[in-house]
Design a protein around this motif. Structure first.
Motif, short mmCIF file in Angstrom:
data_model
loop_
_atom_site.label_atom_id
_atom_site.label_comp_id
_atom_site.label_asym_id
_atom_site.label_seq_id
_atom_site.Cartn_x
_atom_site.Cartn_y
_atom_site.Cartn_z
N ASP A 1 5.81 -36.75 -103.24
CA ASP A 1 4.44 -36.52 -103.72
C ASP A 1 3.55 -37.74 -103.51
O ASP A 1 2.34 -37.62 -103.37
CB ASP A 1 4.46 -36.12 -105.20
N HIS A 2 4.18 -38.94 -103.52
CA HIS A 2 3.38 -40.16 -103.37
C HIS A 2 3.56 -40.82 -102.00
O HIS A 2 3.17 -41.96 -101.81
CB HIS A 2 3.75 -41.16 -104.49
N LEU A 3 4.15 -40.07 -101.08
CA LEU A 3 4.34 -40.59 -99.72
C LEU A 3 2.99 -40.68 -99.02
O LEU A 3 2.23 -39.72 -98.99
CB LEU A 3 5.28 -39.66 -98.93
N SER A 4 2.69 -41.84 -98.48
CA SER A 4 1.39 -42.03 -97.84
C SER A 4 1.53 -41.78 -96.34
O SER A 4 2.23 -42.51 -95.63
CB SER A 4 0.93 -43.47 -98.10
N GLY A 5 0.87 -40.73 -95.86
CA GLY A 5 0.99 -40.38 -94.45
C GLY A 5 -0.33 -40.47 -93.70
O GLY A 5 -1.25 -41.17 -94.11
N THR A 6 -0.42 -39.74 -92.61
CA THR A 6 -1.65 -39.72 -91.80
C THR A 6 -2.22 -38.30 -91.86
O THR A 6 -1.54 -37.37 -92.29
CB THR A 6 -1.32 -40.09 -90.34
N SER A 7 -3.45 -38.16 -91.37
CA SER A 7 -4.12 -36.84 -91.47
C SER A 7 -3.42 -35.78 -90.63
O SER A 7 -3.55 -34.58 -90.89
CB SER A 7 -5.57 -36.96 -91.03
N ASP A 8 -2.68 -36.20 -89.59
CA ASP A 8 -2.00 -35.20 -88.74
C ASP A 8 -0.53 -35.00 -89.13
O ASP A 8 0.26 -34.48 -88.36
CB ASP A 8 -2.09 -35.63 -87.26
N MET A 9 -0.17 -35.40 -90.35
CA MET A 9 1.21 -35.26 -90.82
C MET A 9 1.33 -34.07 -91.75
O MET A 9 0.41 -33.76 -92.49
CB MET A 9 1.61 -36.55 -91.57
N LYS A 10 2.47 -33.39 -91.68
CA LYS A 10 2.71 -32.26 -92.58
C LYS A 10 4.08 -32.42 -93.24
O LYS A 10 5.06 -32.76 -92.57
CB LYS A 10 2.67 -30.94 -91.79
N LYS A 11 4.13 -32.18 -94.56
CA LYS A 11 5.40 -32.27 -95.28
C LYS A 11 6.04 -30.89 -95.31
O LYS A 11 5.39 -29.90 -95.68
CB LYS A 11 5.17 -32.73 -96.73
N ILE A 12 7.31 -30.84 -94.92
CA ILE A 12 8.04 -29.57 -94.96
C ILE A 12 9.44 -29.84 -95.51
O ILE A 12 9.81 -30.99 -95.75
CB ILE A 12 8.13 -28.90 -93.56
N LYS A 13 10.25 -28.78 -95.67
CA LYS A 13 11.65 -28.97 -96.08
C LYS A 13 12.51 -28.00 -95.27
O LYS A 13 12.02 -26.95 -94.83
CB LYS A 13 11.81 -28.75 -97.58
N ASP A 14 13.78 -28.37 -95.10
CA ASP A 14 14.67 -27.47 -94.37
C ASP A 14 15.37 -26.53 -95.34
O ASP A 14 15.09 -26.54 -96.56
CB ASP A 14 15.65 -28.25 -93.49
N LEU A 15 16.29 -25.74 -94.85
CA LEU A 15 16.94 -24.73 -95.69
C LEU A 15 17.84 -25.34 -96.76
O LEU A 15 18.21 -24.67 -97.71
CB LEU A 15 17.75 -23.76 -94.82
N LYS A 16 18.19 -26.61 -96.57
CA LYS A 16 19.01 -27.29 -97.59
C LYS A 16 18.12 -28.11 -98.52
O LYS A 16 18.61 -29.02 -99.20
CB LYS A 16 20.05 -28.18 -96.90
N ASP A 17 16.82 -27.81 -98.51
CA ASP A 17 15.84 -28.49 -99.37
C ASP A 17 15.66 -29.97 -99.06
O ASP A 17 15.17 -30.73 -99.89
CB ASP A 17 16.21 -28.34 -100.87
N ARG A 18 16.05 -30.38 -97.86
CA ARG A 18 15.84 -31.78 -97.49
C ARG A 18 14.43 -31.95 -96.97
O ARG A 18 13.95 -31.11 -96.19
CB ARG A 18 16.86 -32.21 -96.42
N PRO A 19 13.74 -33.03 -97.37
CA PRO A 19 12.35 -33.21 -96.93
C PRO A 19 12.25 -33.69 -95.49
O PRO A 19 13.08 -34.48 -95.03
CB PRO A 19 11.83 -34.28 -97.90
#
Length: 530
Positions: free
Chosen positions: A484-502
């Motif tokens: 939630d507090h990860l600082s990324g760039t405007s072209d970045m997207k947070k997702i997770k895989d089927l094992k709930d890994r970010p």
């Protein structure tokens, strides 16, 4: 009764690789023809052809005239038991090819004589080089106008960085193609027309110095051949079995799979130059099939719905040691329990036959109730061990998937999960949005077409794909990262895989470095852990 060692030593397991249209499927069929596994080969002419090749069984393959999934075929020839792994030629399916090569002991590279080394050949060759497996080259389509033979060899050496040793040499090409010259025997091998592969054709062996040779091939062709052989003897690498075994020297053969010119010659030489099943690396060291008596195998491919009528899943496994018997109990290392291997079968593409026994080196398919994953190890050994894992390729193309009919959610989830378990696609979900939207990642864009087709055809689910702008995916190695507090760039997207890994998706490569700089201690990886 042959002993276990004798059975294993007569096995030869190899993959056939090539750029699309180089004639790989036709060559595979001719091998089967010589082994008596099929009575007549049907020339594959692409999507318009009504008679599909034996090894291309999926409906979409028949429509497009390309191999999408790897097929497995077994046949007997002159005392050898041969397992052929036919791979997709198209680069969008290179991941499937890579996994298939993990199950092979050597590779046959088919090259079109008029085109030489093509883009996809390079990519597949790199995969072989990573595994250091022996590579044999068959330069095909010599019955059509071909490039200069020396140029073709030069092309292979420069493009692929491997030395070549021609075992035979073509006499002309196109309409003037008469046959091949066997360098070791110093004989000219002449072929009669084989009616486009429906018959074996006659082979005539004539010593190069025999008076009738000039009459049979013509004075000009004989003079050109003599000049080329003299040049070749002075310039080409000597045959060295040790270098072949290390994947550093490729024996080269010439012919035409369509007309059977040079195919059986190639097969005979190939069987002499290849080895019986090789040892495999595991977490307890090398497992040698000639020493290890216990059964062991690893899963390298999973295919759902090979038979639509049965709605089944088949796990393909390479037997690495010991003897397999139908219905035997084995220990599934990753599952941590003993299971019974049911409905064992060997394939002739979509045709199957139930088997009672198989040995180290063989490829078998077993019924999978949904418990296997690619890379799993099975064994009867008291000392449990796991074979080296099969790495997954990072997807390069991403799309959001939406069902057209939301009432079919159940079929959609089942279908997309089953196809993902085969390893052709990877599926992800939005991170913390509460939405159940699925994002699909693929190595090649053609996989999207296959996904759409298969969901519709096999699960009766229609989907829409919305392409996403991301090209790079990174797994997060840190266990304690605060997403939630990860600082990324405007072209970045947070997702997770089927094992709930970010995971993180990026549109640009520079964004990866910037994100790492902004989050001290963040460790991003290109490969996911299975």
């Amino acid at each position: 009764m042959a002993s276990l060692k004798e059975e294993i030593s007569r096995r030869r397991t190899f993959a056939i690789i090539s750029h699309p249209d180089a004639g790989k499927t036709t060559l595979t069929e001719k091998f089967l023809l010589y082994g008596g596994a099929i009575a007549q080969a049907g020339a594959v002419k692409g999507k318009k052809n009504s008679r599909a090749a034996v090894s291309d069984w999926m409906e979409i393959e028949k429509q497009r005239g390309i191999s999408v999934t790897s097929s497995v075929m077994q046949f007997q020839y002159e005392g050898f038991c041969i397992n052929i792994l036919d791979t997709p030629g198209h680069q969008d399916f290179s991941e499937d090819t890579y996994r298939t090569l993990m199950a092979a002991d050597s590779a046959v590279m088919v090259i079109d004589g008029s085109k030489g080394v093509e883009a996809q050949t390079r990519k597949l060759f790199k995969v072989c080089a990573m595994r250091h497996i022996p590579i044999f080259t068959f330069i095909n389509k010599m019955d059509r106008e071909a490039r200069d033979t020396f140029e073709l060899l030069d092309d292979i050496e420069k493009e692929l960085g491997i030395a070549t040793c021609p075992v035979n040499w073509p006499i002309g090409s196109g309409k003037a193609f008469k046959g091949v010259y066997d360098r070791a025997k110093k004989e000219v091998e002449l072929f009669s027309d084989t009616k486009k592969g429906t018959a074996m054709g006659e082979v005539q062996m004539v010593p190069i110095d025999a008076p009738e040779t000039e009459k049979l091939i013509g004075a000009d062709a004989k003079k050109i051949l003599a000049d080329e052989i003299e040049l070749l003897d002075g310039a080409s690498a000597e045959f060295d079995q040790e270098l072949v075994d290390k994947g550093q020297l490729s024996p080269v053969f010439f012919g035409s799979a369509l007309t059977n010119f040079g195919v059986e010659t190639f097969l005979k030489h190939f069987l002499k130059m290849t080895t019986s099943p090789l040892p495999r690396m595991s977490d307890k060291g090398e497992i040698d099939p000639m020493e290890e008596k216990d059964f062991s195998a690893f899963v390298f491919k999973i295919q759902a719905n090979m038979n639509k009528a049965h709605r089944d899943r088949i796990a393909f496994m390479r037997i690495c040691s010991g003897e397999f018997e139908a219905g035997m109990n084995v220990y599934h290392v990753q599952g941590g329990k003993e299971i019974r291997l049911s409905q064992p079968q060997q394939m002739m593409a979509s045709e199957r036959k139930m088997i009672t026994k198989a040995y180290g080196g063989d490829i078998i398919g077993v019924f999978d109730p949904g418990i296997f994953s690619i890379g799993d190890t099975l064994t009867t050994s008291k000392e449990k061990f796991a074979y080296e894992g099969i790495p997954t390729f990072a997807p390069e193309h991403f799309a959001r998937v939406r069902q057209v009919d939301t009432m079919k959610r159940k079929q959609f989830v089942k279908g997309i999960n089953q196809i993902a378990q085969e390893g052709a696609i990877q599926i992800f979900q939005e991170y913390n949005t509460g939405m159940e939207e699925i994002i699909v990642g693929v190595v090649g864009v053609l996989q999207f077409d296959v996904l759409k087709y298969r969901l519709n055809n096999e699960y009766n689910v229609e989907i829409r794909l919305e392409n996403l702008p991301y090209e790079y995916i990174r797994w997060i190695e840190n266990e304690d990262v605060d997403m939630d507090h990860l600082s990324g760039t405007s072209d970045m997207k947070k997702i997770k895989d089927l094992k709930d890994r970010p995971l993180l998706l990026f549109a640009h490569e520079w964004s990866i470095r910037m994100t790492e700089e902004r989050n001290k201690g963040l460790i991003l990886s290109e490969f996911g852990r299975s």
